[in-house]
Design a protein around this motif. Sequence first.
Motif, PDB file in Angstrom:
ATOM      1  N   GLU A 118    -123.180 -69.744  13.468  1.00 53.45           N
ATOM      2  CA  GLU A 118    -122.030 -68.924  13.101  1.00 53.45           C
ATOM      3  C   GLU A 118    -121.166 -68.620  14.329  1.00 53.45           C
ATOM      4  OE1 GLU A 118    -121.171 -64.405  11.440  1.00 53.45           O
ATOM      5  OE2 GLU A 118    -122.990 -65.457  10.800  1.00 53.45           O
ATOM      6  N   MET A 119    -121.810 -68.337  15.476  1.00 50.28           N
ATOM      7  CA  MET A 119    -121.068 -68.072  16.704  1.00 50.28           C
ATOM      8  C   MET A 119    -120.327 -69.311  17.180  1.00 50.28           C
ATOM      9  SD  MET A 119    -121.145 -64.943  17.593  1.00 50.28           S
ATOM     10  CE  MET A 119    -120.566 -65.108  19.288  1.00 50.28           C
ATOM     11  N   ILE A 120    -120.925 -70.465  17.018  1.00 49.01           N
ATOM     12  CA  ILE A 120    -120.257 -71.707  17.399  1.00 49.01           C
ATOM     13  C   ILE A 120    -118.970 -71.888  16.604  1.00 49.01           C
ATOM     14  CG2 ILE A 120    -120.445 -74.224  17.121  1.00 49.01           C
ATOM     15  CD1 ILE A 120    -123.336 -73.950  18.116  1.00 49.01           C
ATOM     16  N   GLU A 121    -119.044 -71.636  15.315  1.00 46.49           N
ATOM     17  CA  GLU A 121    -117.856 -71.775  14.466  1.00 46.49           C
ATOM     18  C   GLU A 121    -116.819 -70.709  14.816  1.00 46.49           C
ATOM     19  OE1 GLU A 121    -119.488 -71.564  10.569  1.00 46.49           O
ATOM     20  OE2 GLU A 121    -120.650 -73.434  10.793  1.00 46.49           O
ATOM     21  N   ARG A 122    -117.280 -69.479  15.079  1.00 49.71           N
ATOM     22  CA  ARG A 122    -116.366 -68.396  15.396  1.00 49.71           C
ATOM     23  C   ARG A 122    -115.633 -68.652  16.708  1.00 49.71           C
ATOM     24  NH1 ARG A 122    -119.102 -62.618  15.638  1.00 49.71           N
ATOM     25  NH2 ARG A 122    -119.727 -63.352  13.564  1.00 49.71           N
ATOM     26  N   GLU A 123    -116.297 -69.283  17.668  1.00 53.61           N
ATOM     27  CA  GLU A 123    -115.694 -69.528  18.971  1.00 53.61           C
ATOM     28  C   GLU A 123    -114.991 -70.876  19.064  1.00 53.61           C
ATOM     29  OE1 GLU A 123    -118.858 -68.917  21.767  1.00 53.61           O
ATOM     30  OE2 GLU A 123    -119.031 -66.768  21.321  1.00 53.61           O
ATOM     31  N   GLY A 124    -114.876 -71.564  17.939  1.00 55.90           N
ATOM     32  CA  GLY A 124    -114.125 -72.814  17.920  1.00 55.90           C
ATOM     33  C   GLY A 124    -114.804 -73.964  18.631  1.00 55.90           C
ATOM     34  N   LEU A 125    -116.140 -73.985  18.609  1.00 53.21           N
ATOM     35  CA  LEU A 125    -116.880 -75.024  19.332  1.00 53.21           C
ATOM     36  C   LEU A 125    -117.452 -76.088  18.399  1.00 53.21           C
ATOM     37  CD1 LEU A 125    -118.851 -72.720  21.812  1.00 53.21           C
ATOM     38  CD2 LEU A 125    -116.646 -73.856  22.164  1.00 53.21           C
ATOM     39  N   THR A 126    -117.131 -76.018  17.126  1.00 50.13           N
ATOM     40  CA  THR A 126    -117.632 -76.998  16.159  1.00 50.13           C
ATOM     41  C   THR A 126    -117.212 -78.402  16.586  1.00 50.13           C
ATOM     42  OG1 THR A 126    -117.438 -75.357  14.399  1.00 50.13           O
ATOM     43  CG2 THR A 126    -117.657 -77.666  13.731  1.00 50.13           C
ATOM     44  N   GLY A 127    -118.164 -79.332  16.502  1.00 48.77           N
ATOM     45  CA  GLY A 127    -117.900 -80.702  16.922  1.00 48.77           C
ATOM     46  C   GLY A 127    -118.368 -80.974  18.338  1.00 48.77           C
ATOM     47  N   ARG A 128    -118.454 -79.921  19.135  1.00 48.51           N
ATOM     48  CA  ARG A 128    -118.949 -80.081  20.514  1.00 48.51           C
ATOM     49  C   ARG A 128    -120.318 -79.421  20.691  1.00 48.51           C
ATOM     50  NH1 ARG A 128    -115.118 -77.771  24.668  1.00 48.51           N
ATOM     51  NH2 ARG A 128    -114.550 -76.225  23.057  1.00 48.51           N
ATOM     52  N   ALA A 129    -120.657 -78.486  19.813  1.00 52.95           N
ATOM     53  CA  ALA A 129    -121.918 -77.771  19.914  1.00 52.95           C
ATOM     54  C   ALA A 129    -122.576 -77.693  18.546  1.00 52.95           C
ATOM     55  CB  ALA A 129    -121.694 -76.368  20.466  1.00 52.95           C
ATOM     56  N   GLU A 130    -123.905 -77.745  18.537  1.00 53.93           N
ATOM     57  CA  GLU A 130    -124.672 -77.631  17.301  1.00 53.93           C
ATOM     58  C   GLU A 130    -125.967 -76.890  17.581  1.00 53.93           C
ATOM     59  OE1 GLU A 130    -127.245 -80.390  14.150  1.00 53.93           O
ATOM     60  OE2 GLU A 130    -125.988 -81.362  15.669  1.00 53.93           O
TER      61      GLU A 130
END
Length: 432
Positions: A237-249
């Motif tokens: 959820e934090m990854i999506e909130r911080e705009g890191l989707t696609g670079r972090a999982e």
Amino acid sequence: MSPARMSVGEAFDRFFGPGTGLRVEAYDGSTGGDPDGQVVQVHSPRALNYLLTAHRSVALMRAYLADELTFVGMDEGNPYPVMVSVLNRLHARRPTVRELPELARFVREIGLHVPDLPPQEAPAPWRRLAYGLRHGRARDAAAIAHHYDVSNRFYEMVLGPSMAYTCAVYPHAEASLEEAQEAKFDLVCRKLGLSPGMRLLDVGCGWGGMVRHAVQHYGVSALGVTLSAHQASWGQEMIEREGLTGRAEIRHGDYRDVAERGFDAVSSIGLTEHIGVRHYPAYFTFLRERLRDGGRLLNHCITRPDNRHNGLLKDPFTNRYTFPDGELAGVGHIVSVMQDSGLEVRHQENLREHYARTTDAWAQNLSAHWDACVAEAGRGTARVWGVYLAGSRVNFEHNVIQLHQVLGVRTSADGDARWPLRPTWEGQSSQR
């Protein structure tokens, strides 16, 4: 005429003697111990049954959780002062042969038996066989759930905004916990030689702090893996909130299920304690196989101060209340296994004092948010955490346990480690 019944206060004085730092006030109206000591109230014979039927640390915890034992004035969120000033000095002496009948009579009169155990206590190790052999997949998952799946909100209050549940690195004595946790992640990134375009695998990633820091500040792509579903959900959820989707999982699963290879770096921060010493060879071999030639591995974990007592933690409190099936080894053993697994060890350091500071900061957070933590997780769980954090601080301060970072590299077949002549991580700062 039968002898007078021995009071609780008299029994304490008889078998502990002076200098304990405790003043006992018992349910039978008697007192004992040091007149000016820390007051401990013993509320019923049930308390004595807890105290007489288990190892000291577990016995005290059981009576404390059952509200049968009260340390008057103690900060439940941070009982460190009491543990340092009193409990480390509390050792019963062996009774003489003449005293044994009197002791037996006292025990008989209180109706000795094992009371019900607190719900916060994990089953005895032999009962955990229902989950399989130690460090099999099902049993590891159960052990991780016991400790980590308390409540994300509880961890937010105790760990702070970083949600980092591993030793911080304090750049200076006045640094805050958040500054120190960021400094830890940054130090790991620098030791791993991260740079834009690289791929990082973080095993035992927790709530994803290392993953997010590496992606945001070093331009890498990163995969984190955790056995805790609560951690994975929060981290993703934090990854999506911080705009890191696609670079972090953040992936919920066992690190042994990671099929990807060719990573430029692997970080293992606080996982080795959970896998079992006999699994170290397979563990480090697996991680080496995930690296490309020249790729670096950093292992960050709690260690023993020697290499003679590797294996299961002997402290019953730790094994029953905080880290079921937890195992530790000396750093020398870790270095040896890493070398035998084909990794070239290039650097290690001990951060023991940093972990004492870290556990103290967590305890201060728990104390400051005590009512909210109790409301979230229950008084029993919050009390366990208070004792656990205080005891951990004591153990790091007194060199009972240590914290080591060990840095290795997958050297190529022709001996190329792609390593600089001198370490490059000191004095650098993260890429902003």
